[in-house]
Design a protein around this motif. Structure first.
Motif, mmCIF file in Angstrom:
data_model
loop_
_atom_site.group_PDB
_atom_site.id
_atom_site.type_symbol
_atom_site.label_atom_id
_atom_site.label_comp_id
_atom_site.label_asym_id
_atom_site.label_seq_id
_atom_site.Cartn_x
_atom_site.Cartn_y
_atom_site.Cartn_z
ATOM 1 N N PHE A 516 0.837 -1.203 0.000
ATOM 2 C CA PHE A 516 0.000 0.000 0.000
ATOM 3 C C PHE A 516 0.872 1.253 0.000
ATOM 4 O O PHE A 516 0.621 2.214 -0.748
ATOM 5 C CB PHE A 516 -0.927 -0.016 1.220
ATOM 6 C CG PHE A 516 -1.980 1.055 1.193
ATOM 7 C CD1 PHE A 516 -1.722 2.334 1.683
ATOM 8 C CD2 PHE A 516 -3.225 0.809 0.650
ATOM 9 C CE1 PHE A 516 -2.692 3.331 1.638
ATOM 10 C CE2 PHE A 516 -4.198 1.795 0.602
ATOM 11 C CZ PHE A 516 -3.936 3.066 1.107
ATOM 12 N N LYS A 517 1.924 1.238 0.819
ATOM 13 C CA LYS A 517 2.801 2.407 0.881
ATOM 14 C C LYS A 517 3.587 2.576 -0.410
ATOM 15 O O LYS A 517 3.866 3.699 -0.840
ATOM 16 C CB LYS A 517 3.754 2.266 2.064
ATOM 17 C CG LYS A 517 4.557 3.549 2.324
ATOM 18 C CD LYS A 517 5.264 3.501 3.665
ATOM 19 C CE LYS A 517 5.961 4.839 3.941
ATOM 20 N NZ LYS A 517 6.626 4.843 5.259
ATOM 21 N N ARG A 518 3.941 1.449 -1.062
ATOM 22 C CA ARG A 518 4.656 1.537 -2.331
ATOM 23 C C ARG A 518 3.802 2.251 -3.384
ATOM 24 O O ARG A 518 4.314 3.015 -4.196
ATOM 25 C CB ARG A 518 5.029 0.148 -2.845
ATOM 26 C CG ARG A 518 5.777 0.181 -4.172
ATOM 27 C CD ARG A 518 5.950 -1.182 -4.773
ATOM 28 N NE ARG A 518 6.812 -2.032 -3.974
ATOM 29 C CZ ARG A 518 7.124 -3.293 -4.299
ATOM 30 N NH1 ARG A 518 6.620 -3.826 -5.401
ATOM 31 N NH2 ARG A 518 7.914 -4.005 -3.532
ATOM 32 N N VAL A 519 2.485 1.997 -3.359
ATOM 33 C CA VAL A 519 1.593 2.567 -4.364
ATOM 34 C C VAL A 519 1.208 3.998 -4.031
ATOM 35 O O VAL A 519 1.211 4.884 -4.889
ATOM 36 C CB VAL A 519 0.330 1.692 -4.516
ATOM 37 C CG1 VAL A 519 -0.690 2.376 -5.408
ATOM 38 C CG2 VAL A 519 0.694 0.326 -5.076
ATOM 39 N N THR A 520 0.870 4.274 -2.758
ATOM 40 C CA THR A 520 0.316 5.585 -2.380
ATOM 41 C C THR A 520 1.342 6.533 -1.780
ATOM 42 O O THR A 520 1.137 7.737 -1.749
ATOM 43 C CB THR A 520 -0.826 5.401 -1.380
ATOM 44 O OG1 THR A 520 -0.295 4.836 -0.157
ATOM 45 C CG2 THR A 520 -1.896 4.486 -1.938
ATOM 46 N N GLY A 521 2.449 5.965 -1.267
ATOM 47 C CA GLY A 521 3.454 6.808 -0.620
ATOM 48 C C GLY A 521 3.229 6.981 0.869
ATOM 49 O O GLY A 521 4.077 7.544 1.560
ATOM 50 N N ILE A 522 2.110 6.517 1.379
ATOM 51 C CA ILE A 522 1.824 6.616 2.815
ATOM 52 C C ILE A 522 1.249 5.295 3.304
ATOM 53 O O ILE A 522 0.815 4.456 2.511
ATOM 54 C CB ILE A 522 0.836 7.762 3.127
ATOM 55 C CG1 ILE A 522 -0.476 7.564 2.354
ATOM 56 C CG2 ILE A 522 1.448 9.116 2.803
ATOM 57 C CD1 ILE A 522 -1.519 8.630 2.652
ATOM 58 N N SER A 523 1.203 5.114 4.625
ATOM 59 C CA SER A 523 0.695 3.868 5.189
ATOM 60 C C SER A 523 -0.837 3.858 5.145
ATOM 61 O O SER A 523 -1.477 4.912 4.978
ATOM 62 C CB SER A 523 1.154 3.737 6.645
ATOM 63 O OG SER A 523 0.530 4.723 7.452
ATOM 64 N N PRO A 524 -1.481 2.682 5.324
ATOM 65 C CA PRO A 524 -2.949 2.626 5.356
ATOM 66 C C PRO A 524 -3.536 3.500 6.472
ATOM 67 O O PRO A 524 -4.557 4.162 6.282
ATOM 68 C CB PRO A 524 -3.245 1.141 5.587
ATOM 69 C CG PRO A 524 -2.041 0.434 5.066
ATOM 70 C CD PRO A 524 -0.892 1.328 5.354
ATOM 71 N N GLN A 525 -2.871 3.507 7.643
ATOM 72 C CA GLN A 525 -3.365 4.343 8.750
ATOM 73 C C GLN A 525 -3.327 5.819 8.372
ATOM 74 O O GLN A 525 -4.290 6.565 8.634
ATOM 75 C CB GLN A 525 -2.513 4.095 10.013
ATOM 76 C CG GLN A 525 -2.616 2.668 10.554
ATOM 77 C CD GLN A 525 -1.560 1.749 9.975
ATOM 78 O OE1 GLN A 525 -1.067 1.988 8.868
ATOM 79 N NE2 GLN A 525 -1.234 0.691 10.707
ATOM 80 N N GLU A 526 -2.210 6.244 7.772
ATOM 81 C CA GLU A 526 -2.085 7.656 7.372
ATOM 82 C C GLU A 526 -3.095 8.008 6.285
ATOM 83 O O GLU A 526 -3.646 9.113 6.284
ATOM 84 C CB GLU A 526 -0.661 7.921 6.869
ATOM 85 C CG GLU A 526 0.408 7.838 7.961
ATOM 86 C CD GLU A 526 1.810 7.885 7.405
ATOM 87 O OE1 GLU A 526 1.981 7.431 6.250
ATOM 88 O OE2 GLU A 526 2.727 8.352 8.095
ATOM 89 N N TYR A 527 -3.347 7.052 5.383
ATOM 90 C CA TYR A 527 -4.304 7.300 4.304
ATOM 91 C C TYR A 527 -5.703 7.521 4.876
ATOM 92 O O TYR A 527 -6.406 8.454 4.502
ATOM 93 C CB TYR A 527 -4.305 6.120 3.344
ATOM 94 C CG TYR A 527 -5.167 6.331 2.111
ATOM 95 C CD1 TYR A 527 -6.510 5.980 2.107
ATOM 96 C CD2 TYR A 527 -4.631 6.904 0.961
ATOM 97 C CE1 TYR A 527 -7.298 6.182 0.991
ATOM 98 C CE2 TYR A 527 -5.415 7.127 -0.152
ATOM 99 C CZ TYR A 527 -6.746 6.745 -0.147
ATOM 100 O OH TYR A 527 -7.523 6.947 -1.241
ATOM 101 N N ARG A 528 -6.119 6.656 5.825
ATOM 102 C CA ARG A 528 -7.455 6.800 6.437
ATOM 103 C C ARG A 528 -7.547 8.097 7.222
ATOM 104 O O ARG A 528 -8.541 8.824 7.126
ATOM 105 C CB ARG A 528 -7.729 5.586 7.337
ATOM 106 C CG ARG A 528 -9.008 5.721 8.165
ATOM 107 C CD ARG A 528 -9.335 4.432 8.869
ATOM 108 N NE ARG A 528 -10.071 3.539 7.988
ATOM 109 C CZ ARG A 528 -10.422 2.295 8.318
ATOM 110 N NH1 ARG A 528 -10.068 1.791 9.489
ATOM 111 N NH2 ARG A 528 -11.112 1.550 7.483
ATOM 112 N N LYS A 529 -6.508 8.406 7.995
ATOM 113 C CA LYS A 529 -6.515 9.623 8.802
ATOM 114 C C LYS A 529 -6.568 10.869 7.922
ATOM 115 O O LYS A 529 -7.307 11.814 8.193
ATOM 116 C CB LYS A 529 -5.261 9.649 9.672
ATOM 117 C CG LYS A 529 -5.209 10.843 10.627
ATOM 118 C CD LYS A 529 -3.959 10.750 11.491
ATOM 119 C CE LYS A 529 -3.901 11.946 12.450
ATOM 120 N NZ LYS A 529 -2.674 11.890 13.306
ATOM 121 N N LYS A 530 -5.792 10.846 6.834
ATOM 122 C CA LYS A 530 -5.771 11.999 5.929
ATOM 123 C C LYS A 530 -7.135 12.214 5.305
ATOM 124 O O LYS A 530 -7.614 13.343 5.173
ATOM 125 C CB LYS A 530 -4.717 11.771 4.843
ATOM 126 C CG LYS A 530 -4.597 12.904 3.843
ATOM 127 C CD LYS A 530 -3.506 12.614 2.832
ATOM 128 C CE LYS A 530 -3.385 13.734 1.808
ATOM 129 N NZ LYS A 530 -2.330 13.451 0.800
#
Length: 537
Positions: A516-530
């Protein structure tokens, strides 16, 4: 522009030359004066001198001694000697030391100027040649640096039919690219087919790994035998071993290929197989490559194996492989009608010359049927619509004679290619079926072999077809749809991230988080929080 130096211990003799002659029509930037050999040396050390006019007899040292020094320090300088004595010994020494010319005093100014003009012309010619040689050396070095790539391109053009496999054309290519073969030489081809990457790779990583496979192939399969390793446009790797006088016939290729496969399994995390051809004249490389492609295409059960022409009959398939036409499949699939018609005429002419039995006609007939069905299936086209009048079922008429079979084959491939051109689809029905299968099994850990088995295709072939039609590898496409699903769940649901990982087919949370981080640049937790921050009022 050039510089002139006049050397003489008599001041009036120097001034008579530097000021008494009109040098304006010659390309001199500076005209220097020296009244001794030592003063001349100092001027030559501090300035570039192109032409030197010097007296031979001078008190401190002779002009001949000065010339010896000049030839060591400034070898491109042209020297013209002046002397008041008609001594042939002087002239002989001057010529031996490499002087440009020799004049007796009193000097005729017009004659001296003409000699200087010739000296300047010689220097200009030498400088032009020097510049040319430097330019040539520069481009020759670039050419040598590019030579391995040029050799690869040459062989690719030969194998793709861009360069005819005639003795004359091959001989020319061998000479241009310094390939140690001649038109009567033989080669042994080895086809390498990657069947599976054990780890998910993006397009860039896969290209790097394929480069590593080629380098390893050169080291382990070629070893001390001259040859080259060629990347094929269809995704294969072809090793060509150049057979020369003194090359041992028994190269233990089976052992070398087996060790190569083991090394690739271990270090490059992939499964692959090697298909070894026979010793073949370079003019017949097309035919043996077609045979090897047919072997690879019909190998649907074995992985990490070494196969040669003796083991070919052990392969399984819905229809047998026919070496004569196995290299026609790609031409037919790409709609290359003229090239394919040329192959039909070439093959049937060869059969006519060598004698032919009814079994051979039937073999060629069924091989063409297999080719048409195979390509139509890949493209998702209906055979019934392509041939509404059952033209493919007329075996009795088609195989009555070689000429009738030739005419039937020409009609069939012409009609099929015309139909395929009219019904071209951006994504074939097979690939659409594969994409739906991956969408439906997103939550499972499916691999390429599972997908290939679902559509009854060889895994290596399916990978090439999928990438050709979608621009993505199977692993890249699967990663894309999994990540799209994961992002949607992270945004729209309150599921635990570990549950999101399971739903998208990842059994291990750490692997999911890494991808997930390879694709988006951030972790799943950071993605949800953002997302939640962005959605807050």
């Amino acid at each position: 522009m050039f510089n002139l130096l006049v050397v003489d211990d008599e001041k009036f003799a120097v001034k008579g030359i530097t000021q008494g002659i009109d040098w304006s029509d010659l390309p001199f930037m500076h005209i220097y004066e020296a009244f001794s050999t030592e003063e001349a040396k100092q001027l030559m050390i501090s300035h570039k001198i192109d032409v030197m006019i010097s007296d031979i007899e001078m008190p401190d040292a002779s002009g001949l001694k000065l010339l010896e020094w000049v030839k060591e320090q400034s070898p491109l300088t042209e020297t013209i000697f002046l002397t008041g004595h008609a001594n042939f010994t002087y002239a002989q020494k001057a010529i031996g030391l490499g002087s440009f010319d020799y004049l007796l005093k009193p000097v005729n100014h017009d004659q001296l100027k003409e000699i200087v003009r010739k000296a300047v012309h010689k220097i200009q010619s030498e400088l032009e040649l020097l510049d040319y040689n430097k330019t040539y050396e520069t481009y020759y070095k670039h050419w040598l640096d590019q030579l391995p790539f040029l050799v690869e391109r040459f062989w690719q053009d030969v194998l793709n039919g861009k360069i005819p496999s005639t003795q004359e054309r091959l001989q020319t290519g061998f000479q241009i690219y310094s390939i140690p073969l001649n038109a009567q030489s033989q080669v042994i081809p080895v086809l390498i087919s990657v069947e599976q990457w054990k780890e998910e790779l993006n397009a860039r990583d896969e290209e790097i790994m394929e480069y590593a496979l080629r380098k390893a192939g050169a080291e382990m399969i070629l070893q001390d035998v001259p040859g080259c390793v060629i990347p094929d446009q269809s995704g294969f790797i072809l090793v060509l071993l150049y057979i020369q006088s003194g090359t041992p016939i028994s190269l233990e290729l089976n052992r070398r290929c087996a060790e190569y496969i083991q090394a690739c399994n271990r270090f490059f995390h992939c499964n692959l197989s090697c298909y070894i051809g026979e010793m073949t004249p370079v003019t017949e490389i097309h035919q043996v490559l077609g045979t090897l492609l047919g072997m690879e295409r019909n190998n649907v059960t074995k992985i990490n194996c070494v196969m040669n022409l003796q083991t070919r009959e052990e392969q399984q398939g819905s229809l047998p492989s026919f070496p004569l036409i196995s290299d026609w499949f790609l031409l037919f699939e790409l709609g290359k009608l003229n090239e394919l018609l040329g192959r039909i005429h070439e093959t049937t002419d060869r059969m006519q010359e060598g004698g032919v039995r009814s079994e051979s006609l039937e073999a060629l007939y069924y091989g063409l049927i297999h080719m048409v069905y195979h390509v139509a299936h890949k493209k998702g086209l209906s055979i019934q619509k392509m041939f509404p009048h059952d033209e493919l079922q007329d075996i009795a008429t088609a195989t009555r004679s070689l000429n009738q079979l030739r005419g039937w084959a020409i009609r069939i491939v012409s009609a099929a290619i015309e139909y395929m051109d009219m019904h071209h689809q951006d994504v074939s029905a097979v690939i659409a079926k594969v994409q739906k299968y991956m969408d439906d099994h997103l939550h499972e850990e499916v691999n390429r072999e599972d997908i290939a088995a679902f559509v009854y295709l060889n895994p290596a072939y399916l990978s090439r077809l999928f990438k050709k039609e979608t621009g993505l590898s199977i692993s890249e496409y699967m990663l894309s749809i999994r990540m799209d699903k994961a992002k949607k769940l992270l945004i729209e649901s309150g599921n635990k991230i570990s549950n999101v990982a399971e739903v998208t087919g990842y059994g291990h949370f750490s692997h999911f988080a890494k991808m997930f981080k390879r694709v988006t640049g951030i972790s799943p937790q950071e993605y949800r929080k953002k997302f939640q921050i962005n959605k807050s009022p």
